[in-house]
Design an enzyme around this catalytic site. Structure first.
Site, PDB file in Angstrom:
ATOM      1  N   LYS A  82       1.525   5.379  -3.502  1.00  0.00           N
ATOM      2  CA  LYS A  82       2.924   5.308  -3.907  1.00  0.00           C
ATOM      3  C   LYS A  82       3.832   6.248  -3.108  1.00  0.00           C
ATOM      4  O   LYS A  82       4.666   6.962  -3.653  1.00  0.00           O
ATOM      5  CB  LYS A  82       3.074   5.580  -5.407  1.00  0.00           C
ATOM      6  CG  LYS A  82       2.230   4.685  -6.287  1.00  0.00           C
ATOM      7  CD  LYS A  82       2.337   3.204  -5.906  1.00  0.00           C
ATOM      8  CE  LYS A  82       3.741   2.646  -6.063  1.00  0.00           C
ATOM      9  NZ  LYS A  82       3.826   1.225  -5.584  1.00  0.00           N
ATOM     10  N   SER A  85       3.298   3.779   1.537  1.00  0.00           N
ATOM     11  CA  SER A  85       2.199   3.668   2.498  1.00  0.00           C
ATOM     12  C   SER A  85       1.935   2.228   2.910  1.00  0.00           C
ATOM     13  O   SER A  85       1.592   1.961   4.066  1.00  0.00           O
ATOM     14  CB  SER A  85       0.928   4.291   1.921  1.00  0.00           C
ATOM     15  OG  SER A  85       0.513   3.614   0.754  1.00  0.00           O
ATOM     16  N   HIS A 139      -6.786   3.415   7.991  1.00  0.00           N
ATOM     17  CA  HIS A 139      -5.934   3.806   6.864  1.00  0.00           C
ATOM     18  C   HIS A 139      -6.669   3.564   5.557  1.00  0.00           C
ATOM     19  O   HIS A 139      -7.476   2.632   5.434  1.00  0.00           O
ATOM     20  CB  HIS A 139      -4.612   3.019   6.884  1.00  0.00           C
ATOM     21  CG  HIS A 139      -4.773   1.563   6.578  1.00  0.00           C
ATOM     22  ND1 HIS A 139      -4.590   1.027   5.316  1.00  0.00           N
ATOM     23  CD2 HIS A 139      -5.113   0.511   7.373  1.00  0.00           C
ATOM     24  CE1 HIS A 139      -4.799  -0.275   5.360  1.00  0.00           C
ATOM     25  NE2 HIS A 139      -5.116  -0.621   6.595  1.00  0.00           N
ATOM     26  N   HIS A 141      -6.958   5.285   1.094  1.00  0.00           N
ATOM     27  CA  HIS A 141      -6.703   6.355   0.128  1.00  0.00           C
ATOM     28  C   HIS A 141      -7.895   7.309   0.115  1.00  0.00           C
ATOM     29  O   HIS A 141      -8.718   7.319  -0.823  1.00  0.00           O
ATOM     30  CB  HIS A 141      -6.457   5.761  -1.256  1.00  0.00           C
ATOM     31  CG  HIS A 141      -5.242   4.892  -1.335  1.00  0.00           C
ATOM     32  ND1 HIS A 141      -4.023   5.267  -0.796  1.00  0.00           N
ATOM     33  CD2 HIS A 141      -5.043   3.662  -1.888  1.00  0.00           C
ATOM     34  CE1 HIS A 141      -3.134   4.315  -1.021  1.00  0.00           C
ATOM     35  NE2 HIS A 141      -3.720   3.324  -1.667  1.00  0.00           N
ATOM     36  N   SER A 171       6.861   6.077  -9.946  1.00  0.00           N
ATOM     37  CA  SER A 171       6.547   4.822  -9.268  1.00  0.00           C
ATOM     38  C   SER A 171       5.138   4.352  -9.618  1.00  0.00           C
ATOM     39  O   SER A 171       4.915   3.154  -9.874  1.00  0.00           O
ATOM     40  CB  SER A 171       6.684   5.000  -7.748  1.00  0.00           C
ATOM     41  OG  SER A 171       6.419   3.793  -7.072  1.00  0.00           O
ATOM     42  N   SER A 284      10.009  -4.195   6.205  1.00  0.00           N
ATOM     43  CA  SER A 284      10.420  -2.794   6.256  1.00  0.00           C
ATOM     44  C   SER A 284      10.297  -2.124   4.890  1.00  0.00           C
ATOM     45  O   SER A 284       9.810  -1.007   4.769  1.00  0.00           O
ATOM     46  CB  SER A 284      11.860  -2.692   6.754  1.00  0.00           C
ATOM     47  OG  SER A 284      11.964  -3.201   8.053  1.00  0.00           O
ATOM     48  N   THR A 289       8.016  -1.422  -6.457  1.00  0.00           N
ATOM     49  CA  THR A 289       7.469  -1.459  -7.801  1.00  0.00           C
ATOM     50  C   THR A 289       8.435  -2.187  -8.728  1.00  0.00           C
ATOM     51  O   THR A 289       9.645  -1.926  -8.709  1.00  0.00           O
ATOM     52  CB  THR A 289       7.204  -0.036  -8.310  1.00  0.00           C
ATOM     53  OG1 THR A 289       6.295   0.611  -7.407  1.00  0.00           O
ATOM     54  CG2 THR A 289       6.597  -0.056  -9.694  1.00  0.00           C
TER      55      THR A 289
END
Length: 355
Positions: A82, A85, A139, A141, A171, A284, A289
């Site tokens: 959040k 990313s 990439h 988490h 978020s 973009s 959310t």
């Protein structure tokens, strides 16, 4: 009179002959000098040509070395949840074919940001040895992993983005209940819970508790046990240390365009065209959310009373200061438009001198 003329004629002939002889000697001398000059010129031209060829080979060699280094490059974006990313990662996906690199998602079980020791070893080996995937943009988490612990000399380039701690938590709270516009049909873990963030704070709920703020610090702190001890001052200082010493650039969600522009300037092998894509592309601000409601001042004030918020906010402010310092030396704004500063250094007084 005629006799005198006959006597003088041989003298004129002698003088003429002498003059001719002197002229011939002079011409031969000049010709010899010209030959010597031509020889010197030819040798100089030959040396210049050899040097030009050598310089060309050196330049080509440098280009090949630089190309080899770029082709061996690995970027790791251990993305914090959040923080925009997904929006940023989509830029990397859109550019990978054009800029000729691979994008790989690190998908951990249940999104666990801490890897087991054996998985750490596997991951380090993959990143450093998987030549078919280089250059690569990883990439996921995952918390920061120190590659030097595993004997790696050439470390990957780490980048990241962080966000205001309360904004990130709000978020995430609504994301768990309502999802986003990226995958609107996907059922979320807390779907059906209509309680607002303010109602959660007022009721002392667990999903909005200050402990849920503790995320950006451990993501930067890494795979040490102390990093995940909520409220650890050691973890805060280690996160700061890693941000400054292990990350090439850490941006903030609130100034994402500046982050993208600076990455394009610093890593064109990956991010050439990223700024224009961010400004004009459909992705973009792709992930938003749903049903998110801004918290009240009372809810914010209540969270800000906690020691955990103060530490996470200290880390955020520290990261923001570092980013704004880097941006101030890289980007300017004119007539509402951002632009990069030109190269601000050059080389001089180069010795030894070449001849």
């Amino acid at each position: 009179m005629a006799l005198w003329r006959m006597m003088m004629l041989p003298k004129y002939q002698l003088l003429a002959l002498l003059a001719f002889a002197v002229a011939m000697v002079f011409l031969e001398n000049q010709i010899q000098k010209l030959e010597e000059s031509r020889g010197k010129l030819e040798r100089a031209i030959a040396r210049h040509e050899v040097r030009a060829v050598d310089d060309h080979h050196v330049q080509e060699g440098m280009r090949e070395v630089m190309a080899d280094e770029e082709d061996d490059m690995v970027v790791i974006y251990n993305r914090v949840p959040k923080t925009a990313s997904t929006s940023f990662t989509n830029i990397a996906y859109d550019l990978c074919s054009k800029n000729r690199y691979h994008v790989l998602h690190i998908n951990t079980t249940k999104n666990n940001p801490v890897m087991s020791m054996q998985d750490q070893v596997r991951f380090v080996k993959n990143v450093t040895s998987w030549k078919e995937m280089k250059p690569a943009f990883y990439h996921g988490h995952v918390s920061f992993l120190d590659f030097t612990k595993f004997g790696v000399t050439k470390k990957p380039i780490y980048i990241n983005v962080i966000r205001d701690p309360i904004e990130r938590l709000v978020s995430y709270y609504y994301f768990l209940r309502f999802g986003d516009d990226y995958r609107p049909g996907l059922r979320r873990r807390k779907q059906g819970d209509k309680k607002t963030f303010d109602e959660c704070v007022a009721a002392g709920g667990s999903d909005c508790a200050p402990e849920k703020l503790w995320l950006q610090i451990p993501f930067f702190c890494g795979h040490y046990s102390e990093c995940w001890n909520i409220g650890s001052h050691w973890a805060l200082e280690q996160a700061k240390y890693n941000l400054v010493n292990e990350y090439m650039l850490v941006g903030v969600t609130e100034e994402l365009e500046d982050f993208v522009m600076m990455l394009e300037a610093a890593l064109p092998r990956f991010f050439k065209g990223a700024t224009e894509l961010y400004r004009t592309g459909k992705k973009s601000h792709l992930r938003k959310t749903s049903e998110k409601k801004p918290p009240t001042k009372e809810s914010i004030a209540r969270l800000q009373q906690s020691a955990i918020w103060k530490m996470e906010n200290e880390f955020y402010e520290f990261a923001l200061e570092q980013f704004q310092f880097a941006r101030a030396h890289a980007v300017r704004e004119k007539d509402g438009e951002l632009y990069l500063l030109a190269q601000n250094f050059f080389y001089e007084k180069i010795y030894p001198k070449t001849t």
